[in-house]
Design an enzyme around this catalytic site. Structure first.
Site, PDB file in Angstrom:
ATOM      1  N   LYS A  66       0.799  -1.138   0.259  1.00 51.20           N
ATOM      2  CA  LYS A  66      -0.113   0.077   0.059  1.00 51.20           C
ATOM      3  C   LYS A  66       0.852   1.336   0.079  1.00 51.20           C
ATOM      4  O   LYS A  66       0.591   2.458  -0.593  1.00 51.20           O
ATOM      5  CB  LYS A  66      -0.956   0.009   1.043  1.00 51.20           C
ATOM      6  N   MET A  91     -13.328   2.416  -2.103  1.00 53.12           N
ATOM      7  CA  MET A  91     -13.597   1.321  -1.172  1.00 53.12           C
ATOM      8  C   MET A  91     -12.132   0.552  -0.763  1.00 53.12           C
ATOM      9  O   MET A  91     -11.827  -0.608  -0.874  1.00 53.12           O
ATOM     10  CB  MET A  91     -14.308   0.125  -1.886  1.00 53.12           C
ATOM     11  N   ARG A  92     -11.310   1.462  -0.184  1.00 56.84           N
ATOM     12  CA  ARG A  92     -10.119   1.121   0.283  1.00 56.84           C
ATOM     13  C   ARG A  92      -9.499   1.916   1.564  1.00 56.84           C
ATOM     14  O   ARG A  92      -9.982   3.171   1.565  1.00 56.84           O
ATOM     15  CB  ARG A  92      -9.002   1.204  -1.035  1.00 56.84           C
ATOM     16  N   ASN A 108     -14.390  12.085   3.233  1.00 60.20           N
ATOM     17  CA  ASN A 108     -15.133  10.730   2.830  1.00 60.20           C
ATOM     18  C   ASN A 108     -16.639  11.053   2.963  1.00 60.20           C
ATOM     19  O   ASN A 108     -16.932  11.642   3.888  1.00 60.20           O
ATOM     20  CB  ASN A 108     -14.595   9.527   3.674  1.00 60.20           C
ATOM     21  N   HIS A 110     -19.754   8.806   3.559  1.00 53.36           N
ATOM     22  CA  HIS A 110     -20.357   7.481   4.003  1.00 53.36           C
ATOM     23  C   HIS A 110     -21.774   7.122   3.980  1.00 53.36           C
ATOM     24  O   HIS A 110     -22.448   8.164   4.299  1.00 53.36           O
ATOM     25  CB  HIS A 110     -19.709   7.183   5.295  1.00 53.36           C
TER      26      HIS A 110
HETATM   27  C1  GAR Z   1     -21.680   6.000  -2.321  1.00 52.12           C
HETATM   28  O1  GAR Z   1     -22.960   5.601  -1.962  1.00 52.12           O
HETATM   29  C2  GAR Z   1     -20.555   6.248  -1.232  1.00 52.12           C
HETATM   30  O2  GAR Z   1     -21.475   6.703  -0.026  1.00 52.12           O
HETATM   31  C3  GAR Z   1     -20.434   4.855  -0.623  1.00 52.12           C
HETATM   32  O3  GAR Z   1     -19.979   4.277  -2.277  1.00 52.12           O
HETATM   33  C4  GAR Z   1     -20.929   4.752  -3.184  1.00 52.12           C
HETATM   34  C5  GAR Z   1     -20.282   5.144  -4.297  1.00 52.12           C
HETATM   35  O4  GAR Z   1     -21.158   5.457  -5.275  1.00 52.12           O
HETATM   36  N1  GAR Z   1     -19.311   4.891   0.038  1.00 52.12           N
HETATM   37  C6  GAR Z   1     -18.817   3.700   0.896  1.00 52.12           C
HETATM   38  O5  GAR Z   1     -19.388   2.781   0.993  1.00 52.12           O
HETATM   39  C7  GAR Z   1     -17.512   4.234   1.609  1.00 52.12           C
HETATM   40  N2  GAR Z   1     -17.230   3.188   2.739  1.00 52.12           N
HETATM   41  P1  GAR Z   1     -20.865   6.231  -6.518  1.00 52.12           P
HETATM   42  O6  GAR Z   1     -19.650   5.357  -7.345  1.00 52.12           O
HETATM   43  O7  GAR Z   1     -21.963   6.281  -7.531  1.00 52.12           O
HETATM   44  O8  GAR Z   1     -20.356   7.920  -6.161  1.00 52.12           O
END
Ligand code: GAR
Length: 188
Positions: A66, A91-92, A108, A110
């Site tokens: 990483k 998602m990392r 971020n 969430h």
């Molecule tokens: C979003 O819903 C965001 O809140 C979530 O991923 C999705 C991305 O959607 N993030 C997480 O779960 C972070 N832990 P997108 O690619 O359409 O923006």
């Protein structure tokens, strides 16, 4: 000089799209200088191309660690003089190399009302728990996963058991809240 944003994403990129559109329309006095993606082939890459946004797409597996790929990322962020890093479905877990260089400048989004339902399956976990009020959180990123100081939250009600419906209801709220929050942060 417009504020320089980096958006990190791993998937569809609807939040990336909302941020890039707000920059293009002048709603945000900012520019997406780079989109960083850890999933070659993700739909967000095509979206970045449509906006003419530079991308850094990498495959974590092709780096020894990483720290190695985050070193590359930090070089790019430094070269582009990034003011704010916006994680948008990245998602990392952010590691210490990136945090050491940019902590205090990374936010971020969430898909739950933190501190409830941390982690990668927040919506599914909230539905399984049976909550009736869902929501979106934007927070500072630190070494504590989904545990940094909260910047903004917005709630909505849903009385059902379909995670896809929660995602559908949450998406427009995410897009609006992310753009509003970035606007406030780059002004202050
Ligand atoms: C979003 O819903 C965001 O809140 C979530 O991923 C999705 C991305 O959607 N993030 C997480 O779960 C972070 N832990 P997108 O690619 O359409 O923006």
């Amino acid at each position: 000089m417009k504020k320089q944003l980096a958006v990190f994403a791993s998937g569809t990129g609807t939040n990336f799209d909302a941020i890039a559109r707000a920059c293009a329309d002048g709603v945000l006095d900012a520019e997406v200088a780079v989109m960083v993606c850890d999933k070659p082939g993700a739909a967000v890459i095509e979206k970045a191309a449509r906006y003419g946004v530079d991308t850094f797409v990498f495959s974590p597996k092709s780096y020894p660690s990483k720290a190695a790929f985050e070193t590359e990322i930090v070089k790019i962020l430094d070269a582009k003089k990034i003011d704010l890093v916006c994680l948008a479905g990245y998602m990392r877990i952010v590691g210490e190399t990136l945090l050491n260089a940019y902590e205090g400048r990374i936010i971020n989004i969430h898909p739950a009302l933190l501190p409830a339902f941390k982690g990668a399956h927040a919506v599914e976990d909230a539905v399984a728990y049976g909550v009736k009020v869902y929501g979106i959180t934007i927070h500072w990123v630190n070494a504590d996963l989904d545990g940094g100081k909260i910047i903004a939250q917005r709630a909505f009600e849903y009385d059902g058991n379909d995670p896809a419906e929660v995602h559908r209801l949450g998406q427009p709220i995410e897009h609006q809240l992310y753009v509003e929050t970035i606007a406030k942060l780059i002004k202050s």
